[in-house]
Design a protein around this motif. Sequence first.
Motif, PDB file in Angstrom:
ATOM      1  N   GLU A  51       0.821  -1.217   0.000  1.00  0.00           N
ATOM      2  CA  GLU A  51       0.000   0.000   0.000  1.00  0.00           C
ATOM      3  C   GLU A  51       0.851   1.261   0.000  1.00  0.00           C
ATOM      4  O   GLU A  51       0.566   2.223  -0.724  1.00  0.00           O
ATOM      5  N   LEU A  52       1.890   1.265   0.810  1.00  0.00           N
ATOM      6  CA  LEU A  52       2.738   2.453   0.873  1.00  0.00           C
ATOM      7  C   LEU A  52       3.525   2.641  -0.421  1.00  0.00           C
ATOM      8  O   LEU A  52       3.762   3.772  -0.851  1.00  0.00           O
ATOM      9  N   GLY A  53       3.933   1.547  -1.056  1.00  0.00           N
ATOM     10  CA  GLY A  53       4.603   1.668  -2.340  1.00  0.00           C
ATOM     11  C   GLY A  53       3.723   2.394  -3.345  1.00  0.00           C
ATOM     12  O   GLY A  53       4.171   3.321  -4.036  1.00  0.00           O
ATOM     13  N   GLY A  54       2.466   1.981  -3.442  1.00  0.00           N
ATOM     14  CA  GLY A  54       1.533   2.608  -4.371  1.00  0.00           C
ATOM     15  C   GLY A  54       1.210   4.037  -4.013  1.00  0.00           C
ATOM     16  O   GLY A  54       0.910   4.860  -4.892  1.00  0.00           O
ATOM     17  N   THR A  55       1.287   4.356  -2.736  1.00  0.00           N
ATOM     18  CA  THR A  55       0.972   5.703  -2.272  1.00  0.00           C
ATOM     19  C   THR A  55       2.149   6.661  -2.436  1.00  0.00           C
ATOM     20  O   THR A  55       2.013   7.746  -2.993  1.00  0.00           O
ATOM     21  N   LEU A  56       3.305   6.249  -1.954  1.00  0.00           N
ATOM     22  CA  LEU A  56       4.471   7.134  -1.945  1.00  0.00           C
ATOM     23  C   LEU A  56       4.985   7.430  -3.340  1.00  0.00           C
ATOM     24  O   LEU A  56       5.513   8.519  -3.598  1.00  0.00           O
ATOM     25  N   LYS A  57       4.824   6.491  -4.261  1.00  0.00           N
ATOM     26  CA  LYS A  57       5.342   6.711  -5.616  1.00  0.00           C
ATOM     27  C   LYS A  57       4.625   7.873  -6.296  1.00  0.00           C
ATOM     28  O   LYS A  57       5.184   8.501  -7.201  1.00  0.00           O
ATOM     29  N   ASN A  58       3.401   8.172  -5.907  1.00  0.00           N
ATOM     30  CA  ASN A  58       2.682   9.288  -6.526  1.00  0.00           C
ATOM     31  C   ASN A  58       3.369  10.620  -6.245  1.00  0.00           C
ATOM     32  O   ASN A  58       3.372  11.518  -7.093  1.00  0.00           O
ATOM     33  N   VAL A  59       3.930  10.757  -5.050  1.00  0.00           N
ATOM     34  CA  VAL A  59       4.628  11.998  -4.697  1.00  0.00           C
ATOM     35  C   VAL A  59       5.919  12.120  -5.508  1.00  0.00           C
ATOM     36  O   VAL A  59       6.251  13.197  -6.011  1.00  0.00           O
ATOM     37  N   ILE A  60       6.632  11.000  -5.666  1.00  0.00           N
ATOM     38  CA  ILE A  60       7.862  11.022  -6.461  1.00  0.00           C
ATOM     39  C   ILE A  60       7.534  11.267  -7.934  1.00  0.00           C
ATOM     40  O   ILE A  60       8.303  11.922  -8.653  1.00  0.00           O
ATOM     41  N   ALA A  61       6.388  10.766  -8.403  1.00  0.00           N
ATOM     42  CA  ALA A  61       5.977  11.014  -9.787  1.00  0.00           C
ATOM     43  C   ALA A  61       5.726  12.500 -10.037  1.00  0.00           C
ATOM     44  O   ALA A  61       5.982  12.998 -11.140  1.00  0.00           O
ATOM     45  N   LEU A  62       5.234  13.208  -9.034  1.00  0.00           N
ATOM     46  CA  LEU A  62       5.099  14.660  -9.160  1.00  0.00           C
ATOM     47  C   LEU A  62       6.468  15.298  -9.390  1.00  0.00           C
ATOM     48  O   LEU A  62       6.617  16.181 -10.235  1.00  0.00           O
ATOM     49  N   ALA A  63       7.460  14.832  -8.638  1.00  0.00           N
ATOM     50  CA  ALA A  63       8.818  15.359  -8.806  1.00  0.00           C
ATOM     51  C   ALA A  63       9.364  15.028 -10.194  1.00  0.00           C
ATOM     52  O   ALA A  63      10.017  15.860 -10.833  1.00  0.00           O
ATOM     53  N   SER A  64       9.095  13.818 -10.671  1.00  0.00           N
ATOM     54  CA  SER A  64       9.545  13.425 -12.003  1.00  0.00           C
ATOM     55  C   SER A  64       8.898  14.303 -13.068  1.00  0.00           C
ATOM     56  O   SER A  64       9.549  14.707 -14.043  1.00  0.00           O
ATOM     57  N   GLY A  65       7.625  14.618 -12.880  1.00  0.00           N
ATOM     58  CA  GLY A  65       6.944  15.504 -13.810  1.00  0.00           C
ATOM     59  C   GLY A  65       7.541  16.907 -13.792  1.00  0.00           C
ATOM     60  O   GLY A  65       7.668  17.559 -14.832  1.00  0.00           O
TER      61      GLY A  65
ATOM     62  N   MET B 248      13.080  12.756   4.075  1.00  0.00           N
ATOM     63  CA  MET B 248      12.479  12.615   2.748  1.00  0.00           C
ATOM     64  C   MET B 248      12.558  13.952   2.018  1.00  0.00           C
ATOM     65  O   MET B 248      11.557  14.656   1.861  1.00  0.00           O
ATOM     66  N   PRO B 249      13.741  14.329   1.550  1.00  0.00           N
ATOM     67  CA  PRO B 249      13.924  15.661   0.969  1.00  0.00           C
ATOM     68  C   PRO B 249      13.122  15.901  -0.306  1.00  0.00           C
ATOM     69  O   PRO B 249      12.599  17.001  -0.511  1.00  0.00           O
ATOM     70  N   ILE B 250      13.008  14.896  -1.176  1.00  0.00           N
ATOM     71  CA  ILE B 250      12.256  15.093  -2.417  1.00  0.00           C
ATOM     72  C   ILE B 250      10.784  15.326  -2.107  1.00  0.00           C
ATOM     73  O   ILE B 250      10.157  16.269  -2.619  1.00  0.00           O
ATOM     74  N   SER B 251      10.215  14.495  -1.262  1.00  0.00           N
ATOM     75  CA  SER B 251       8.801  14.640  -0.893  1.00  0.00           C
ATOM     76  C   SER B 251       8.551  15.976  -0.213  1.00  0.00           C
ATOM     77  O   SER B 251       7.514  16.617  -0.443  1.00  0.00           O
ATOM     78  N   THR B 252       9.486  16.413   0.621  1.00  0.00           N
ATOM     79  CA  THR B 252       9.345  17.697   1.315  1.00  0.00           C
ATOM     80  C   THR B 252       9.315  18.847   0.319  1.00  0.00           C
ATOM     81  O   THR B 252       8.485  19.768   0.438  1.00  0.00           O
ATOM     82  N   GLU B 253      10.181  18.800  -0.681  1.00  0.00           N
ATOM     83  CA  GLU B 253      10.212  19.876  -1.673  1.00  0.00           C
ATOM     84  C   GLU B 253       8.983  19.840  -2.572  1.00  0.00           C
ATOM     85  O   GLU B 253       8.453  20.881  -2.963  1.00  0.00           O
ATOM     86  N   VAL B 254       8.507  18.649  -2.909  1.00  0.00           N
ATOM     87  CA  VAL B 254       7.277  18.528  -3.692  1.00  0.00           C
ATOM     88  C   VAL B 254       6.112  19.174  -2.943  1.00  0.00           C
ATOM     89  O   VAL B 254       5.314  19.923  -3.519  1.00  0.00           O
ATOM     90  N   HIS B 255       6.020  18.893  -1.650  1.00  0.00           N
ATOM     91  CA  HIS B 255       4.951  19.479  -0.838  1.00  0.00           C
ATOM     92  C   HIS B 255       5.057  21.002  -0.817  1.00  0.00           C
ATOM     93  O   HIS B 255       4.038  21.708  -0.903  1.00  0.00           O
ATOM     94  N   ALA B 256       6.275  21.514  -0.746  1.00  0.00           N
ATOM     95  CA  ALA B 256       6.468  22.973  -0.738  1.00  0.00           C
ATOM     96  C   ALA B 256       6.009  23.592  -2.055  1.00  0.00           C
ATOM     97  O   ALA B 256       5.401  24.675  -2.070  1.00  0.00           O
ATOM     98  N   VAL B 257       6.265  22.919  -3.160  1.00  0.00           N
ATOM     99  CA  VAL B 257       5.820  23.434  -4.463  1.00  0.00           C
ATOM    100  C   VAL B 257       4.298  23.407  -4.560  1.00  0.00           C
ATOM    101  O   VAL B 257       3.674  24.348  -5.059  1.00  0.00           O
ATOM    102  N   ILE B 258       3.687  22.335  -4.077  1.00  0.00           N
ATOM    103  CA  ILE B 258       2.221  22.243  -4.100  1.00  0.00           C
ATOM    104  C   ILE B 258       1.608  23.362  -3.259  1.00  0.00           C
ATOM    105  O   ILE B 258       0.614  23.987  -3.657  1.00  0.00           O
ATOM    106  N   LYS B 259       2.202  23.637  -2.109  1.00  0.00           N
ATOM    107  CA  LYS B 259       1.699  24.714  -1.238  1.00  0.00           C
ATOM    108  C   LYS B 259       1.942  26.090  -1.835  1.00  0.00           C
ATOM    109  O   LYS B 259       1.279  27.057  -1.448  1.00  0.00           O
ATOM    110  N   GLY B 260       2.902  26.194  -2.743  1.00  0.00           N
ATOM    111  CA  GLY B 260       3.219  27.475  -3.350  1.00  0.00           C
ATOM    112  C   GLY B 260       4.287  28.256  -2.620  1.00  0.00           C
ATOM    113  O   GLY B 260       4.529  29.428  -2.922  1.00  0.00           O
TER     114      GLY B 260
END
Length: 364
Positions: A183-197, A298-310
């Motif tokens: 479950e966590l694999g399927g969940t966490l990969k979505n955040v990394i996919a945002l970074a890949s995008g 989790m530096p990548i996830s942290t930065e993705v969240h910061a971008v989403i928040k603006g």
Amino acid sequence: MSNRVAVIGGGSWGTTVAHLAAHNEPTVLWCRDPKTATAVNERHVNPRYLDGFELHPRLRATTDLEQAVAEAEVVVMGIPSSAFRQVLEKVAPHLRPWVPVVSLTKGLERGTRQRMTEIINQVAPAHPAGTLTGPNLAKEILAGHAATSVMAMADDTVATALQGVFTTDRFRVYTNDDVIGCELGGTLKNVIALASGMVDGLGAGDNTRAAVITRGLAEMGRLGTAMGGRADTFAGLAGMGDLLATCISPQSRNRHVGEQLGRGRKAKAVVAEMDQVAEGVFTAGVVVELAAEHSVEMPISTEVHAVIKGTRTAAEASMVLMGRQTRPEPEATRASRFRRLWPEKADSKGSPLRRLWRFVTRSS
């Protein structure tokens, strides 16, 4: 095990899983939209989400939730995480005893931060809970391309029975008893996919994308194992496999949102124009909270969240990640580093280093 399968949710993936199950068992798809149900029943298509793809002719659809569930021997939940609990609460009173409930949702519930199987265990505690997950792009499967997935459930007997419900000559299903990890694999990969995008949106190349995917997988494994998943799960279909497909494919909703963020657009504007849910947008904040709770970096996830928040642009987030302190790879624990540096002294009984070794092992 003869199953009547009810799939709850007429989105692209719910419809595709119903199509797969219909190859093997009588299957009904519950849709909110009467037009979608009519199209499935009369023309064997879902024009809203899967235009141009033909569905199995024996698949039937309904807008009546009780009718869909009352005779079902397997219930599959293809509902976004934001509405999962609400819909399951309506499903639960109509479930037959001991009917397995399988989640297709790759996200976490905001507020409770729970996985979908945890919600199933709360709302329908007498029913085996599992998840079907992996590198599964709906349109590729409907086009007849070979694909694989994982049925994750604690009870191997039930998982094996369900394996046969969804397996076809072009869709191979494995089993795994590591429900948390899958479950966590399927969940966490979505955040990394945002970074890949975002990498694509910024105009970067394959080197950058490969770095994001690889270091993202390391983040997934760190948090996943801290929360009780197994490391080997993240090297399999539910981890690395799903991560690769979601980070690379033009069909990936999360990668698409990340690309738009990389081009300077705001998350709200991108999400507002989408007809389906990009779970990573809503999961990123929850992932950052869980990382802090489990003391996982989790530096990548942290930065993705910061971008989403603006609070950061994608370009700024990239510079922050590239400016981080250098470190070894792979990331050994303190205990393993100690043993590598002083193997003989670490194993010498009674030595001060032996006592230090015991301390390091306990605190790693």
